[in-house]
Structures are given as structure tokens and as C-alpha cells.
Design a protein around this motif. Structure first.
Motif, mmCIF file in Angstrom:
data_model
loop_
_atom_site.group_PDB
_atom_site.id
_atom_site.type_symbol
_atom_site.label_atom_id
_atom_site.label_comp_id
_atom_site.label_asym_id
_atom_site.label_seq_id
_atom_site.Cartn_x
_atom_site.Cartn_y
_atom_site.Cartn_z
ATOM 1 N N ALA A 139 0.841 -1.201 0.000
ATOM 2 C CA ALA A 139 0.000 0.000 0.000
ATOM 3 C C ALA A 139 0.881 1.258 0.000
ATOM 4 O O ALA A 139 0.575 2.241 -0.672
ATOM 5 C CB ALA A 139 -0.932 -0.010 1.202
ATOM 6 N N TYR B 55 2.222 1.694 -3.445
ATOM 7 C CA TYR B 55 1.116 2.152 -4.302
ATOM 8 C C TYR B 55 0.984 3.665 -4.196
ATOM 9 O O TYR B 55 0.922 4.378 -5.190
ATOM 10 C CB TYR B 55 -0.166 1.450 -3.859
ATOM 11 N N LYS B 56 0.981 4.150 -2.938
ATOM 12 C CA LYS B 56 0.785 5.586 -2.734
ATOM 13 C C LYS B 56 1.996 6.381 -3.198
ATOM 14 O O LYS B 56 1.862 7.421 -3.827
ATOM 15 C CB LYS B 56 0.485 5.865 -1.258
ATOM 16 N N VAL C 15 -5.984 0.786 0.079
ATOM 17 C CA VAL C 15 -5.679 2.019 -0.657
ATOM 18 C C VAL C 15 -6.951 2.745 -1.115
ATOM 19 O O VAL C 15 -6.923 3.943 -1.369
ATOM 20 C CB VAL C 15 -4.752 1.790 -1.887
#
Lengths: 415, 179, 363
Positions: A84, A87-88, A114
Motif C-alpha cells: 500500500a 502504491y501511494k 488504498v
């Protein structure tokens, strides 16, 4: 047709199947309105060269997408959190999961984390906490077995606290499942065998357990037919693309069937053999499936008997007298296991006693069986099994499957 | 056609009769589980295997009625009342609506069938839920005559009749007395 | 069988005893807590039961009833105004056909904006945003499009995946009436959609699974058409599944032909479906009788391929009989037949099949 008093059915994923399914990805991403996916996978998939195939199918400007290829087989919350963050950090807008059950389950967890404004995934655990569309999510299964691309459930472990959290929501299902023959073409024989039997178990249990319904039934019957027509064929000829794709489709159909009808005691005991002794899931399913059929035969002989048709075709089905059909199904499953055992030179086991660990020693000892039976009592699938299962019943089946003996019908208590 | 004619707002329809009956059954079941844990070894064993401070509820969505049973610090099993808000509950078993609860408590649907029909939502550890449902099933065998309990169970247990009858009397007396 | 396939049917089916009672929990799982009900006139009893099903939730339910003729922009405007001014966050459409088309179109305006609806009606290719949930409380008289990605508005068929309802609820309390000729004609449409899957080369394993369920449900329903209460749930279920098939094949050639004939001969699509069914059945038996038999034997609980065929034929006869159109003759001449075939733009074996069928119909 028996119409159940009540049932629910849902399959929210768009399913794309074909030898060139992957080539559709760029267009699909465009349709979903996204351009920066994160690809989630594991080292096995990378090693088999499958990630390269997926990357090659992307448009050239997308080839340097974020890839996380380190999902372990016993993935947990820490992995989900790490992904996560990736991802961010990379401002991703969608998820592509390429792998087996562990990768797809992890991806579901990541997607929940997310998409929802939550710092801790465990705040979303339980049924129905996730109420909104999550980020676009494409799943590409690389084994033909788990069917997790079709389920509404994500299981995420907390290995530190030794707890397993279950998340259920219609929104956890991938938006799109792509079944491409190339993804399973290089699967080793023993894995093909075990995952094929896993899919067969999903289909059969979905057909005779308590939550069966008119729609799961037809998915299950079709899956059984495809598996019986293709599994042994592929074992003999692993490069048969058509067969591989049919098996991937069968696994997905079986996944849809059991996601809506649930499974029974083969999974109850199978999960327990997995948790207590570390036996791979598909192997447990293969060994236990005949026992699940035998144990429930007195309550579901008609349903189990009907499963003979997709296994052997019309002619032989009609020749077999009604009362012998169920037993014939059990013997066919045992014959399938024996053939798989021969083709894999013993790697596909016929009984739990024969399974060896990585160190070459016997993985399960007879004294483990009591623990297996005890743990099995607390598996949710126990509810959907047609016949009651208490500790003694579970121990009886575990013992028989350990030694490879058929069940003694007299010992099955009939409710 | 004017809007006012084509449109009407309604408050949701309440079901007071069903609610009353379900509440009464839940209350009695809660007390019977507490009693059962003192009388029946299998129930006591199930609770002793559950973690310290464990409690579970059986409740109707959205806002009850519901009952809570739990283990106190000494491991004693107690009916913790019908208040779902002011106590921590380890495992919540939530019935989707009043009509489903009514079907369950009037034995029109057994436990397994109710679960198969997705009437229950489990919030918490599934293993704990399995234990809680086993406890409920044993209590049902004590409380109900065989013809009725058979409807609720997949397999009616083969118990010694004398034990069952003594257990039944003991549980009824304790449940009514609340001890 | 086609292994290169693309199948999408994301509608949750909730069916049977107590299905309607689950509506509050199900809506809340879709993040909706204040639904607007859109219902045709004459459904007061169903609305009362529906409102009652919300039980102890304390939810406020709005009802927009008296939907009568074809949906109009004025209806859409009214619904939009009520929906936005009173803060609704989901729509429940009661029944089938017109009401569902209206609900689908109104939902675009209500949960996005009238401007987006205007753009969509001008060009259906524009992507729609995520809409608020649309739930269908299934009725018995349908046109097959209810659970599909299509909506018919101002005599035009619009399509978008966003038009697919989130959920269909099938509950006996919402299924009032007898097995009327209208219901029988709806059943004929269902049967033609199922046969289409066996007759088209475009089907996939996924559409086949739904088709087999659909046959099972339809046959179970028609078989019990004279037994009060026994046929409604399976029938309404089969009606929902029809939308799944239509969504994915846009209507097979049998269905399209029935529609084209209906327009030409000024009859209902159901009547034309009844006229086509015996011929389509025969064609399907010739083409893939063994496969149909094998697939449907366990579902129909019969023991031979011939029995499956007999059951299918009996089902057709009963539908035609109940609809009062047995032996219906559409009196099509050769040139009309060719016109029909041209209008539905068929290729390959479907075209050949269709031509053979037209010859039979005109002889």
C-alpha cells in the motif's frame, strides 16, 4: 430442478478468456480510465517468465510500471501495508495481480486499504464493511485451482499475532479476471495435478453441499466436465494450450460455483491439514475428496450420482444403475488420483502418510491427526457439510485418509 | 400528474409482535446457556477452550434485540444481558432482519439451514463462531423436545436419556431462576 | 465451444423466502440508506410489503408510483427533482419492462446530473460515472432487458455497463397474479434467449452455465404453471437471467428475429417468439441435441437425451397453450423473409439456419 427455499448468487467480475487474453489489458485499462497500475506478483511467477509476458502486453509507455514481486506464500498484513505504501508513493491508480491464491488475496487486501480511507486494514474486517467500489483491479490467475479471482472474500493473516482476518464484500472481487492459456502453460505437473483436483473439489462440494442453488449447480457441472476432459490430457501433454485454457476456465467456473454455494468437509479437514502440518491446499483436496463424497453419500446420493454424468458422458451414465452412480463417482476420483500419482512419479500423493516435507521426512505423523481433527471443528466450512461432523467423525476421516483406506460405511453416523 | 400525487414518503414498517417474541427467546436462551455451562460438561469444555474474557452476542440487525453471553475473569460463564452497546463483545453473530430471527427462533429454520440461507453475519473469529454455535445446538437439545430439536440439527445426538432429562430439568430450573 | 470469451453479469441475485426482508441490509452493503421506490400503478400491496420489509431500520422510503405509459423525459425530471431535493441515495424499481427502463435512465440524472444524462442520450459512448445503486424487485412480466446493460427510452436502445442494476430481489410477495397469457409470453422470450445460446457460435462456457440454469428454472416454472405459488419464484429467476444473456450477446439471432417480426407484423415479441420456438427447438436438436441433453439431464433430473428433448417440447407447448397462441402463423412470404434476415445482419451458419427457418415459416 429443486428450487431452494432461499439463495443468493453473485459474480461481479468480468471474465475474459483466451489464448491472447493479456493483449486486451491496454484497452481494458483505458476503459477503466486508469494509466498507472501496480503489478503484484511473486518470485515464482517472475521465475517462470510470466511477468515478462504480462509486461510485454502493456503499451510501451507503460512498461516501467511499478512492480511488487515479493509476495510470499504466507502473505500477511505487513506485506499488504508495504505494498500500500508503494502504491501511494508511486501514485498508482489501479492493481493488476498475477499469481495464485496468495497473490490475489493480498491484492484484495491492498485494494481495500488504498481505496478506503483507513490506516489499519483490520478496521475493515468482517462482513460488508467495504461498501464502495474500490480501485480498478484486474486479476490473472496463474494456477488453475484456487478460484480466488471469483470469490468475495479476502483472507489476510497477521503472522505476528497469529490471527487470520476475513474480509467479505462484493467490492473485493476483481473488476476483471483474465484467463490466458500462457499463464498456466509452464505449471509443473504436480502443481497442475493438485490445483486441478482443487478445482474439481470446489465444483463437487458446491454441487452437493447445503448452499447449492440452480445457478451454482450449472457452473459446477460444467466445471466437472471440463476438468474430467482436460486434466489427465494436460498431464500427458503439458503444452496443450487448448486444454490449459479449458482447465483455467473450469477453475474459474468452479470458483464461481463455490463462492456462491460454499464448500464442505473436504475443506474443513483440508484447511486443518494445511494449518497443522503445512500440507499444500490442493494436495489436501485431492486426497480428501473421495472421503467427502463417501461420508455424505447417504444424504446426497442423488446429487453425487448426478456428478457421474459430466465425468463419464451420457452412454456410461445411462448404463450405470441409479444406486451405483455415487459409488462410481468415488471410484473415478480415486482412479484419477492414481493416474496423477503415476504420471507425477509419486509426487501427487494418494494418502497423507506418503507426503514428504522439504527435508524428505514424513510430513504428517499419526499423532498429529488428533490435532487436525480438533482444529477442523473450528473451520467455517463445517456448517455447509450435509452430514454433521463432530470430533470423532473428523478423526475417523483423518485416520482413514492418512492410511489411504476407504471409509468404513458402518462407522458413519447417520443424522 | 403532479409530484405530490405520484410521490409519498413512508417510515419503515415495524414488526412489534415478532420483536417481542424474538426478544423473549433471546433472553431465555441467554439464561439457558449460562445454566447449560454449569450443568453440561460439553458446554463447559467449549467455553474453557475459548479465550479469557470472551463474549459473544446473538443479535438482530440493525439495533437488536440481542443477548450477550461471556466468560468473566474467573472463567465463569454468564448471561450478560440484552444491552449491546455498553460492553465489549468479542464475537457478534448478527441476524440480518427480524423476520429471519423469527424463523430461527420459531424453529422454522435450523441453525445450519439458517446459515446456508445467509441469514447470519459473523463479525469476529470464525472458529469462535463454530464453538458458539455448537453451544447453541447443545442447549437446543436440552430445551426442546426431540421432534422439534431434530428440525434444528443435522444429526440428533445419541445421549443417555436419563442424563438428558435431568439436564433438561436442571437447565430449565436454573434458566428461570437465573442461576 | 468458443474459448475466447468475454462475459460480464455483475448483478447480485437474492431469491426466495425472506429475500425482500434482506433489502435493508443489502442496500446498506451498497452504501445506500434512503431508497426511492419507482413503481407502476396498481402495486400498493407490494409497496406495503416492501416498506414493511425495512422493519426496525428506521429508514425513510420514498415511493414514486403511477408509472403508466412509456417513460418520458417529464418522468425523469420528476424523479430527478424528488431524488435530489429529498436526498435519496438509491433506487428500487418494482416489476419489469417500462418501470425498469425509466429507473435506469432516471438514475443517470439522479445520481450524476441532468447534463450527463443529456450527453448520454446524445451519445451513449460517453463513459458514465459510477451511479448510485439500482435494485430491481422482480415482477413476472418482463421484456428481458431488466438485468441487462440496456435501457429503452424514446424507442431507442441505449447501452452502458453502468445501466446494469446492482441487485435483483426475487420474492413471492412481489410476484402477484396468475400464469396469465402475458406471463406465458414473457416465458417464451426467456426460452428463445436460452435456445439462442445453443444456436449461436458466439457463446462461451460462462453464458452456457447461465443458459443451463435458465432452462432448468423455466422448465420447473412452466411445469407447475397450474399449481398456485409453485411457479413464481423459478420463473422470476429465469427472467432475471435472461438479462445476463442479452447483455452479453445483445440478443441472439432467434431473439432478434422475434423482435424484427414483431415490428413487421405488429405483434408482440412474445407472440413472435412463440411462433419461432418449435422451429428453433427442432434446429437446436439437430445441431446440438446430444450436448443439450447431456448438459440438461442432471438439471432436469431426467435420464436420457430424448427425455430432455421431450421436456423442452412439452414446455414450449404449455407456454403456447397458456399464451393462447398455439399454432400461431405469422404468414410470412419469401421477400419478407429475406428482408428479415437482412435486417438482423447475420453471418455464417446463423445466416444459413435463419434462412432455413424462414423457408419453413413461409411454407
Amino acid at each position: 430442478m429443486n428450487f431452494p427455499v432461499y439463495y443468493e448468487f453473485f459474480c461481479g467480475a468480468r471474465i475474459i478468456a483466451g489464448h491472447d487474453g493479456l493483449e486486451r489489458i491496454p484497452l481494458l485499462l483505458e476503459e477503466l480510465g486508469v494509466a498507472n497500475p501496480i503489478i503484484l506478483t511473486d518470485k515464482g511467477v517472475v521465475g517462470a517468465g510470466l511477468l515478462a509476458i504480462v509486461l510485454a502486453s502493456l503499451r510501451s509507455e507503460m512498461r516501467d510500471v511499478t512492480v511488487f514481486d515479493d509476495i510470499p506464500p504466507d502473505s500477511d498484513i505487513l506485506v499488504v501495508n508495504r505494498i500500500a505504501r508503494e502504491y501511494k508513493k508511486n501514485a498508482c491508480d489501479s492493481i493488476i495481480a498475477v499469481g495464485g491464491g496468495s497473490v490475489i488475496d493480498t491484492a484484495k487486501g491492498v485494494n481495500a486499504l488504498v481505496s478506503e480511507d483507513e490506516s489499519d486494514l483490520f478496521n475493515l474486517k468482517g462482513a460488508g464493511r467495504i461498501k464502495r467500489q474500490l480501485k480498478p483491479f484486474i486479476a490473472m490467475p496463474t494456477t488453475s485451482g484456487t478460484g480466488s479471482e471469483a470469490t468475495l472474500v479476502a483472507v489476510v493473516k497477521d503472522n505476528e499475532k497469529k490471527v487470520k482476518c476475513i474480509f467479505t464484500s462484493v467490492f473485493l472481487q476483481p473488476n476483471i479476471a483474465i484467463l490466458d492459456s500462457r499463464m498456466t502453460l509452464t505449471l509443473p505437473p504436480a502443481v497442475t495435478a493438485a490445483t486441478g483436483m482443487d478445482a474439481l473439489t470446489h465444483a463437487m462440494e458446491a454441487y452437493y453441499c447445503l448452499q447449492k442453488n440452480p445457478i451454482s449447480d450449472s457452473h459446477a457441472l460444467l466445471a466437472v466436465e471440463l476438468i474430467s476432459q482436460n486434466l489427465l490430457k494436460i498431464m500427458e501433454n503439458p503444452h496443450d494450450k487448448e486444454g490449459r485454457l479449458n482447465l483455467a476456465i473450469a477453475s474459474n467456473l468452479a470458483g464461481i460455483a463455490f463462492a456462491n454455494s460454499m464448500v464442505g468437509m473436504v475443506h474443513t479437514l483440508g484447511h486443518s491439514f494445511g494449518a497443522v502440518c503445512g500440507v499444500p491446499h490442493g494436495v489436501c483436496m485431492a486426497v480428501l475428496l473421495p472421503y467427502g463424497l463417501e461420508y455424505n453419500m447417504h444424504k446426497k446420493s442423488k446429487e453425487i450420482g448426478q456428478l457421474l454424468l459430466p465425468l463419464v458422458g451420457v452412454e456410461e451414465y445411462q448404463k450405470t444403475p441409479f444406486r451405483l452412480r455415487g459409488e462410481r463417482v468415488v471410484s473415478i476420483i480415486r482412479e484419477m488420483n492414481s493416474s496423477l500419482n503415476k504420471i507425477t512419479e509419486g509426487k501427487h500423493p494418494l494418502r497423507f502418510k506418503d507426503i514428504l516435507g522439504r527435508d524428505g521426512r514424513q510430513l504428517i505423523r499419526e499423532e498429529d491427526l488428533a490435532t487436525v481433527a480438533k482444529v477442523a471443528r473450528n473451520d467455517g466450512s463445517i456448517f455447509m457439510n450435509p452430514e454433521e461432523l463432530n470430533y470423532e467423525d473428523l478423526l475417523m476421516v483423518a485416520t482413514a485418509s492418512f492410511a489411504g483406506n476407504p471409509l468404513d460405511v458402518k462407522q458413519i453416523k447417520k443424522g | 400528474m403532479s409530484n405530490s400525487f405520484a410521490f409519498r414518503g413512508y417510515p419503515s414498517g415495524k414488526k412489534p409482535f415478532k420483536k417481542l417474541l424474538v426478544a423473549a427467546m433471546l433472553w431465555f436462551f441467554g439464561r439457558a446457556i449460562q445454566a447449560g455451562a454449569r450443568v453440561d460438561k460439553a458446554i463447559a469444555k467449549e467455553f474453557s477452550d475459548l479465550p479469557e474474557g470472551f463474549s459473544f452476542s446473538l443479535e438482530v440487525i440493525p439495533d437488536g434485540p440481542g443477548m450477550v453471553v461471556g466468560k468473566d475473569k474467573k472463567g465463569k460463564v454468564k448471561f450478560l444481558g440484552m444491552n449491546l452497546h455498553n460492553q465489549e463483545i468479542t464475537l457478534r453473530m448478527r441476524i440480518k432482519n427480524m423476520s429471519a430471527a423469527f424463523l430461527l427462533f420459531t424453529l422454522q429454520e435450523g441453525n445450519a439451514i439458517s446459515a446456508a440461507r445467509n441469514r447470519l453475519i459473523i463479525d469476529g473469529d470464525i472458529g469462535h463462531a463454530c464453538a458458539a454455535i455448537r453451544v447453541l445446538e447443545i442447549v437446543e437439545v436440552y430445551l426442546l423436545p426431540k421432534v422439534l430439536a431434530r428440525l434444528a440439527l443435522k444429526r440428533y445426538p445419541n445421549w443417555n436419556i436419563a442424563n438428558k432429562i435431568w439436564g433438561r430439568i436442571a437447565i430449565y430450573v436454573r434458566a428461570v431462576a437465573g442461576v | 465451444m468458443l474459448v475466447h470469451s468475454d462475459f460480464y453479469a455483475p448483478v447480485k441475485i437474492i431469491a426466495g423466502e425472506g429475500a425482500m426482508d434482506n433489502i435493508a441490509v443489502e442496500l446498506s452493503s451498497l452504501d445506500s440508506c434512503k431508497p426511492l421506490v419507482i413503481a407502476p400503478s396498481g402495486t400498493a400491496t407490494i409497496i406495503r410489503d416492501l416498506v414493511c420489509a425495512f422493519g426496525e431500520t428506521g429508514m425513510e422510503i420514498g415511493v414514486f408510483s403511477h408509472v403508466t405509459g412509456k417513460p418520458t423525459l417529464a418522468d425523469v425530471k420528476n424523479i430527478h427533482e424528488i431524488y435530489t431535493s429529498r436526498g435519496f441515495d438509491g433506487i428500487i424499481a418494482v416489476g419489469g419492462g417500462k418501470v425498469v427502463h425509466l429507473a435506469k435512465i432516471a438514475n443517470i440524472a439522479a445520481s450524476s446530473s441532468p447534463e450527463i444524462l443529456r450527453q448520454f442520450l446524445a451519445d451513449e459512448k460517453i463513459p458514465l460515472p459510477q451511479l448510485n445503486p439500482l435494485v430491481i424487485l422482480s415482477g413476472l412480466i418482463i421484456d428481458g432487458y431488466e438485468c441487462s446493460k440496456y435501457a429503452i427510452f424514446s424507442d431507442k436502445r441505449y447501452e452502458s455497463p453502468s445501466l446494469i442494476p446492482k441487485m435483483v430481489i426475487v420474492d413471492k410477495y412481489a410476484l402477484s397474479g396468475v400464469f396469465s397469457p402475458e406471463v406465458a409470453l414473457s416465458s417464451a422470450l426467456v426460452m428463445i434467449c436460452a435456445l439462442d445460446d445453443y444456436l449461436t457460435e458466439k457463446h462461451s462456457f460462462f453464458s452456457r452455465a447461465y443458459t443451463n440454469s435458465l432452462f432448468g428454472l423455466l422448465i420447473a416454472a412452466v411445469d407447475k404453471a397450474r399449481k398456485p405459488g409453485k411457479w413464481k419464484l423459478p420463473l422470476a429467476n429465469s427472467l432475471s437471467l435472461t438479462g445476463f444473456l442479452l447483455s452479453n450477446n445483445g440478443g441472439g439471432w432467434g431473439y432478434q428475429l422475434a423482435q424484427a417480426l414483431a415490428a413487421k407484423k405488429e405483434k408482440s415479441t412474445g407472440e413472435c417468439a412463440c411462433a419461432l420456438l418449435p422451429h428453433l427447438l427442432e434446429l437446436a436438436f439437430e445441431r446440438c441435441g446430444e450436448e443439450m441433453g447431456r448438459m440438461l439431464m442432471p438439471i432436469l433430473d431426467v435420464d436420457s437425451v430424448d427425455e430432455v428433448k421431450a421436456v423442452l417440447l412439452a414446455t414450449y407447448h404449455k407456454i403456447a397453450q397458456e399464451a393462447g397462441v398455439e399454432g400461431i402463423n405469422l404468414s410470412i412470404n419469401n421477400s419478407e423473409g429475406e428482408e428479415m434476415i437482412a435486417s438482423i445482419m447475420l453471418e455464417g451458419s446463423a445466416k444459413a439456419d435463419c434462412s432455413r427457418l424462414m423457408v419453413r415459416l413461409s411454407s
